[in-house]
Scaffold this active site. Sequence first.
Site: not given
Length: 192
Positions: A21, A114, A150
């Site tokens: 997406s 994230h 991350d």
Amino acid sequence: MKKSIGPDKIRTAIFISGTGSNLKNLIKFSSKRNSPISINLVISNKKKAKGLKYANQKKIEKKIVTFKEQKKAEKIIINLLKKRKIKFICLAGFMKILSNNFLKKFNGKVVNIHPSLLPKYKGLYTHKRALKNNDNFSGCTVHYVTSKLDSGKIILQKKIKISKTDNENTLRKKILIEEHKLYPRAINKIFI
Ligand code: GRF
């Protein structure tokens, strides 16, 4: 890395592993006249990644590179990127950790989105963990990518309120809506 917008947009590759997406959204963003990037390549480590359909729809070149042997895979990708003069990489649901060796070659030019307020909840199951801890807020973060999961420098973050009725699914959806606004904003922040 600031660059004013001209006819020559920054040649960008998007790396995905799944739904895509964010890929779909970045393709839409890149097609705007005042977007600083063009998307010239989509790389997936999964043959069946649903998001590949968006590359097909827009006739963007796509490559599947499995990561059975990471070193080999990264070498293949580096060649693909170099040949296509890719200058910027957006990870969008890409489920592999890129090595230092790879990142050195694209120093400061790889970003990721994230679904948490980093540094909170690095890694997987961010929504579940936020709910389990009864957090009042969650959100999403766009950050530079390092070989530590991350952990790179934060570019932009969006905070949202978790409501009492939220479950993993509703929270994921709410945050995805924000991701789709945040990623283009972060890219504009880098280049404009
Ligand atoms: C997003 O929540 C993104 O933040 C995370 O993986 C998910 C990918 O979703 N890194 P999609 O494939 O872009 O729909």
